[in-house]
Scaffold this motif. Sequence first.
Motif, short mmCIF file in Angstrom:
data_model
loop_
_atom_site.label_atom_id
_atom_site.label_comp_id
_atom_site.label_asym_id
_atom_site.label_seq_id
_atom_site.Cartn_x
_atom_site.Cartn_y
_atom_site.Cartn_z
N VAL A 23 -7.23 -36.75 6.02
CA VAL A 23 -8.28 -37.79 5.85
C VAL A 23 -8.53 -38.03 7.27
O VAL A 23 -9.87 -38.13 7.52
CB VAL A 23 -7.76 -38.90 5.00
CG1 VAL A 23 -8.86 -40.08 5.23
CG2 VAL A 23 -7.82 -38.96 3.50
N LEU A 24 -7.86 -38.14 8.13
CA LEU A 24 -8.09 -38.52 9.70
C LEU A 24 -8.75 -37.27 10.04
O LEU A 24 -9.70 -37.61 11.08
CB LEU A 24 -6.94 -38.59 10.27
CG LEU A 24 -5.89 -39.90 9.95
CD1 LEU A 24 -4.65 -39.86 10.72
CD2 LEU A 24 -6.72 -41.21 10.19
N HIS A 25 -8.71 -36.02 9.81
CA HIS A 25 -9.39 -34.90 10.27
C HIS A 25 -10.68 -35.21 9.78
O HIS A 25 -11.62 -35.02 10.40
CB HIS A 25 -8.77 -33.73 9.70
CG HIS A 25 -9.76 -32.48 10.12
ND1 HIS A 25 -9.68 -31.97 11.34
CD2 HIS A 25 -10.32 -31.78 9.31
CE1 HIS A 25 -10.45 -30.86 11.38
NE2 HIS A 25 -11.02 -30.81 10.28
N GLY A 29 -10.89 -38.87 13.22
CA GLY A 29 -9.83 -39.78 13.81
C GLY A 29 -9.95 -41.15 13.12
O GLY A 29 -10.58 -41.58 12.18
N PRO A 30 -9.11 -42.11 13.69
CA PRO A 30 -9.01 -43.51 13.17
C PRO A 30 -10.64 -44.19 12.81
O PRO A 30 -11.33 -43.95 13.72
CB PRO A 30 -8.42 -44.33 14.12
CG PRO A 30 -7.46 -43.18 15.12
CD PRO A 30 -8.41 -42.01 15.07
N LEU A 31 -10.61 -44.93 11.94
CA LEU A 31 -11.88 -45.30 11.36
C LEU A 31 -12.16 -46.86 11.95
O LEU A 31 -10.87 -47.68 12.07
CB LEU A 31 -11.78 -45.49 9.94
CG LEU A 31 -13.14 -45.92 9.24
CD1 LEU A 31 -14.20 -44.70 9.60
CD2 LEU A 31 -13.06 -46.06 7.91
N VAL A 72 -5.87 -43.77 1.41
CA VAL A 72 -5.12 -44.11 2.62
C VAL A 72 -5.11 -45.57 2.96
O VAL A 72 -5.88 -46.52 2.77
CB VAL A 72 -5.72 -43.62 3.97
CG1 VAL A 72 -4.85 -44.12 5.19
CG2 VAL A 72 -5.75 -42.15 4.00
N TRP A 73 -3.84 -46.13 3.12
CA TRP A 73 -3.67 -47.30 3.40
C TRP A 73 -3.31 -47.55 5.18
O TRP A 73 -2.25 -47.14 5.49
CB TRP A 73 -2.34 -48.11 2.92
CG TRP A 73 -2.59 -48.32 1.42
CD1 TRP A 73 -3.12 -49.35 0.82
CD2 TRP A 73 -2.57 -47.56 0.35
NE1 TRP A 73 -3.07 -49.03 -0.63
CE2 TRP A 73 -2.73 -47.79 -0.75
CE3 TRP A 73 -1.95 -46.06 0.48
CZ2 TRP A 73 -2.62 -47.33 -2.08
CZ3 TRP A 73 -1.85 -45.28 -0.79
CH2 TRP A 73 -2.17 -46.01 -2.06
N VAL A 105 -11.43 -41.10 0.33
CA VAL A 105 -12.37 -40.32 0.56
C VAL A 105 -12.49 -39.25 -0.54
O VAL A 105 -11.56 -38.84 -1.45
CB VAL A 105 -11.90 -39.47 1.48
CG1 VAL A 105 -12.92 -38.19 2.01
CG2 VAL A 105 -12.00 -40.30 3.09
N ASP A 106 -13.74 -38.90 -1.18
CA ASP A 106 -13.94 -37.97 -2.06
C ASP A 106 -14.60 -36.96 -1.29
O ASP A 106 -15.86 -36.76 -1.13
CB ASP A 106 -15.05 -38.60 -3.08
CG ASP A 106 -15.50 -37.52 -4.29
OD1 ASP A 106 -15.07 -36.35 -4.03
OD2 ASP A 106 -16.18 -37.93 -5.26
N ALA A 107 -13.66 -35.90 -0.89
CA ALA A 107 -14.06 -34.93 -0.11
C ALA A 107 -15.24 -33.80 -0.80
O ALA A 107 -16.15 -33.30 0.04
CB ALA A 107 -13.13 -33.91 0.41
N ASP A 108 -14.95 -33.80 -2.01
CA ASP A 108 -15.91 -32.96 -2.72
C ASP A 108 -17.39 -33.45 -2.84
O ASP A 108 -18.27 -32.47 -2.95
CB ASP A 108 -15.37 -32.76 -4.40
CG ASP A 108 -14.13 -31.95 -4.33
OD1 ASP A 108 -13.80 -31.15 -3.46
OD2 ASP A 108 -13.43 -32.17 -5.40
N HIS A 109 -17.65 -34.68 -2.85
CA HIS A 109 -18.80 -35.40 -2.97
C HIS A 109 -19.25 -35.96 -1.53
O HIS A 109 -20.24 -36.76 -1.53
CB HIS A 109 -18.98 -36.29 -3.86
CG HIS A 109 -18.78 -35.56 -5.43
ND1 HIS A 109 -17.46 -35.56 -5.93
CD2 HIS A 109 -19.49 -34.80 -5.97
CE1 HIS A 109 -17.41 -34.74 -7.10
NE2 HIS A 109 -18.92 -34.34 -6.91
#
Length: 144
Positions: A23-25, A29-31, A72-73, A105-109
């Motif tokens: 998720v960070l990638h 980086g940090p959000l 992610v928390w 994160v929904d990486a597929d969409h």
Amino acid sequence: MTHPHTALETLGLSPDPTTLERVLHLLGGPLNLPATQRHAPARLDARDLPTTRVSAWLRRQLPTTSTSLSVVWPASDVAATLPTDTLLGHLHLLWLPVLGDLLAVDADHHRLVTLSRQEIVTVSPLRGETPAGDGDPPGEERPG
């Protein structure tokens, strides 16, 4: 407040450090959560709403083919991959009682879902992406 580990264990799930890295990638980086929420095309003021209403709104924002989310928390550096239905069906366990902010994160969409401890919920495209799929038109909502 409940720790994310405890909430995940309650659902028979466990944290996954590789999900946090992934998720960070994807986020680069940090959000910056306030800035991300401020510019999100779909936004819900969830103060005083039951989590069932928040879940229903999120379900309308995500494509119907969304089957899993990397969650992610940030305050705890804990992450896990969950079925979309598990997250939406158990927000009462996984969001506010668990140290506040939650990212999914929904990486597929190419979607980023944010749920802040200030009870603002947003759905936006991942950086540089245009959201695809079905869902309500963008804009702030205050069901009621």
